[in-house]
Design a protein around this motif. Structure first.
Motif, PDB file in Angstrom:
ATOM      1  N   LEU A 167      24.562  51.640  52.328  1.00  0.00           N
ATOM      2  CA  LEU A 167      25.735  51.947  51.515  1.00  0.00           C
ATOM      3  C   LEU A 167      26.540  50.699  51.153  1.00  0.00           C
ATOM      4  CD1 LEU A 167      27.541  54.031  50.155  1.00  0.00           C
ATOM      5  CD2 LEU A 167      28.745  54.305  52.354  1.00  0.00           C
ATOM      6  N   ARG A 168      27.032  49.988  52.159  1.00  0.00           N
ATOM      7  CA  ARG A 168      27.929  48.867  51.881  1.00  0.00           C
ATOM      8  C   ARG A 168      27.218  47.718  51.163  1.00  0.00           C
ATOM      9  NH1 ARG A 168      32.906  49.243  54.324  1.00  0.00           N
ATOM     10  NH2 ARG A 168      33.095  50.657  56.125  1.00  0.00           N
ATOM     11  N   TRP A 169      26.041  47.343  51.654  1.00  0.00           N
ATOM     12  CA  TRP A 169      25.332  46.210  51.048  1.00  0.00           C
ATOM     13  C   TRP A 169      24.931  46.482  49.595  1.00  0.00           C
ATOM     14  CZ3 TRP A 169      24.877  41.247  51.997  1.00  0.00           C
ATOM     15  CH2 TRP A 169      23.871  40.512  51.360  1.00  0.00           C
ATOM     16  N   PRO A 170      24.302  47.625  49.252  1.00  0.00           N
ATOM     17  CA  PRO A 170      24.001  47.875  47.827  1.00  0.00           C
ATOM     18  C   PRO A 170      25.254  47.916  46.956  1.00  0.00           C
ATOM     19  CG  PRO A 170      22.737  49.347  49.232  1.00  0.00           C
ATOM     20  CD  PRO A 170      23.729  48.677  50.124  1.00  0.00           C
ATOM     21  N   ALA A 171      26.349  48.486  47.501  1.00  0.00           N
ATOM     22  CA  ALA A 171      27.573  48.576  46.706  1.00  0.00           C
ATOM     23  C   ALA A 171      28.191  47.205  46.439  1.00  0.00           C
ATOM     24  CB  ALA A 171      28.590  49.467  47.414  1.00  0.00           C
ATOM     25  N   SER A 172      27.888  46.231  47.277  1.00  0.00           N
ATOM     26  CA  SER A 172      28.508  44.911  47.151  1.00  0.00           C
ATOM     27  C   SER A 172      27.753  43.983  46.201  1.00  0.00           C
ATOM     28  CB  SER A 172      28.597  44.245  48.529  1.00  0.00           C
ATOM     29  OG  SER A 172      27.312  43.917  49.014  1.00  0.00           O
ATOM     30  N   MET A 173      26.571  44.383  45.729  1.00  0.00           N
ATOM     31  CA  MET A 173      25.759  43.486  44.916  1.00  0.00           C
ATOM     32  C   MET A 173      26.455  43.000  43.646  1.00  0.00           C
ATOM     33  SD  MET A 173      22.919  42.571  46.320  1.00  0.00           S
ATOM     34  CE  MET A 173      23.977  42.420  47.780  1.00  0.00           C
ATOM     35  N   PRO A 174      27.108  43.877  42.857  1.00  0.00           N
ATOM     36  CA  PRO A 174      27.799  43.363  41.671  1.00  0.00           C
ATOM     37  C   PRO A 174      28.879  42.343  42.015  1.00  0.00           C
ATOM     38  CG  PRO A 174      27.535  45.732  41.541  1.00  0.00           C
ATOM     39  CD  PRO A 174      27.149  45.347  42.921  1.00  0.00           C
ATOM     40  N   TYR A 175      29.594  42.577  43.112  1.00  0.00           N
ATOM     41  CA  TYR A 175      30.630  41.641  43.541  1.00  0.00           C
ATOM     42  C   TYR A 175      30.019  40.324  44.003  1.00  0.00           C
ATOM     43  CZ  TYR A 175      33.599  45.818  43.608  1.00  0.00           C
ATOM     44  OH  TYR A 175      34.297  46.957  43.269  1.00  0.00           O
ATOM     45  N   LEU A 176      28.890  40.408  44.708  1.00  0.00           N
ATOM     46  CA  LEU A 176      28.238  39.210  45.217  1.00  0.00           C
ATOM     47  C   LEU A 176      27.798  38.302  44.084  1.00  0.00           C
ATOM     48  CD1 LEU A 176      26.945  37.450  47.408  1.00  0.00           C
ATOM     49  CD2 LEU A 176      24.930  38.937  47.293  1.00  0.00           C
ATOM     50  N   PHE A 177      27.121  38.858  43.090  1.00  0.00           N
ATOM     51  CA  PHE A 177      26.597  38.007  42.024  1.00  0.00           C
ATOM     52  C   PHE A 177      27.708  37.471  41.128  1.00  0.00           C
ATOM     53  CE2 PHE A 177      22.556  39.918  43.212  1.00  0.00           C
ATOM     54  CZ  PHE A 177      21.710  38.822  43.104  1.00  0.00           C
ATOM     55  N   THR A 178      28.784  38.236  40.957  1.00  0.00           N
ATOM     56  CA  THR A 178      29.936  37.704  40.227  1.00  0.00           C
ATOM     57  C   THR A 178      30.531  36.522  40.970  1.00  0.00           C
ATOM     58  OG1 THR A 178      30.427  39.891  39.318  1.00  0.00           O
ATOM     59  CG2 THR A 178      32.196  38.264  39.282  1.00  0.00           C
ATOM     60  N   SER A 179      30.611  36.633  42.288  1.00  0.00           N
ATOM     61  CA  SER A 179      31.123  35.525  43.107  1.00  0.00           C
ATOM     62  C   SER A 179      30.172  34.336  43.072  1.00  0.00           C
ATOM     63  CB  SER A 179      31.323  35.991  44.543  1.00  0.00           C
ATOM     64  OG  SER A 179      32.241  37.064  44.616  1.00  0.00           O
TER      65      SER A 179
END
Length: 294
Positions: A208-220
């Protein structure tokens, strides 16, 4: 509703902005370089027409503001016209800077993700460490870089690592902030649903948390890799480095070679654009792999 047009919606606005920049640039080339041309003509007892002034402002050896064609010629000469192993080649210097950039970016990404995971899952880390992460970025990098370089040199550490650590210092921050936001982005109803499945913390994280964070990760990551390049360039300045884009900027400022300075700046901006584009392509590939519709 009109159908979208690639040229009208994307290409034409970019071309318009570029045209406006070029027009303003050419105006300021004449404005900033004209005083030197007039002073030189006065010393030689020459009377110049406006057309002659304009012509000479675009062909000065050491202009205040180089003309676009002068930078293009310098870029061509120092990339295509020189062997990539030559110390006068911008490709050679770009690789020196790129190696420190990628090393610092890799360390910063790993450090940022680990800190974000710890902050999200540990209340003490959230309350105690997160303020320090934010406060660390209030110190100007131009003040930190010389201290890092000098201290590491005093203990015998030089070369790639000091520059990479400066890049790490800059790049880890957007990744920490972005990943903390991303790991906390799942709605409460989704977290409650996972609890009803009796999911463990590791299962909640990976499913849940890791897949949801992907857009934020790549933007960062896009921000981090660009700022990592800045850190590598800044890291080359305090020690008077002889290789790297920072060294080209430094030598150009020593000898008043403004064309060389601008060519190095354009090379750095082009390198940053390529790196951000690569991260963007990886972002698209990951989201497609996760099932996002184009």
């Amino acid at each position: 509703m009109t159908s979208p047009s690639l040229f009208r919606d994307r290409v034409f606005p970019v071309l318009t902005v570029l045209f406006a920049i070029l027009v303003i640039w050419h105006v300021f080339v004449v404005y900033l370089n004209a005083p030197f041309v007039r002073d030189q003509a006065a010393r030689d007892n020459e009377v110049l027409t406006f057309g002659q002034v304009v012509e000479r402002t675009f062909n000065q050896e050491r202009p205040v503001l180089p003309a676009p064609h002068q930078i293009a010629v310098e870029l061509w000469d120092t990339t295509v016209g020189k062997a990539i192993t030559s110390k006068r080649s911008l490709v050679y210097h770009a690789w020196i800077t790129l190696s420190a950039t990628l090393a610092g970016f890799g360390i910063g990404t790993l450090l940022g993700v680990l800190l974000a995971v710890a902050i999200v899952h540990n209340r003490a880390m959230d309350r105690s460490f997160m303020p320090w992460v934010i406060a660390s970025q209030t110190i100007p990098i131009l003040a930190v870089a010389p201290m890092i370089i000098v201290v590491l040199n005093s203990i015998g550490v030089s070369g790639l690592l000091p520059k990479a650590l400066i890049s790490t210092y800059l790049s880890f921050f957007p990744i920490v902030v972005g990943m903390v936001k991303g790991l906390r982005s799942p709605d409460t109803i989704l977290l409650d649903l996972m609890h009803t499945y009796n999911a463990s913390r590791s299962q909640m994280f990976w499913k849940l948390r890791w897949p949801a964070s992907m857009p934020y990760l790549f933007t960062s990551l896009k921000v981090a890799i660009a700022i990592s390049l800045v850190g590598a360039i800044v890291g080359e300045l305090p020690t008077g480095a002889v290789a790297g884009l920072g060294a080209r900027l430094l030598s150009g400022s020593y000898y008043g070679q403004t064309i060389q300075i601008w060519a190095a700046l354009f090379m750095a901006s082009g390198l940053a654009a390529i790196l951000v584009t690569i991260v963007g392509m990886a972002h698209s590939a990951v989201l497609k792999r996760m099932g996002e519709k184009p």
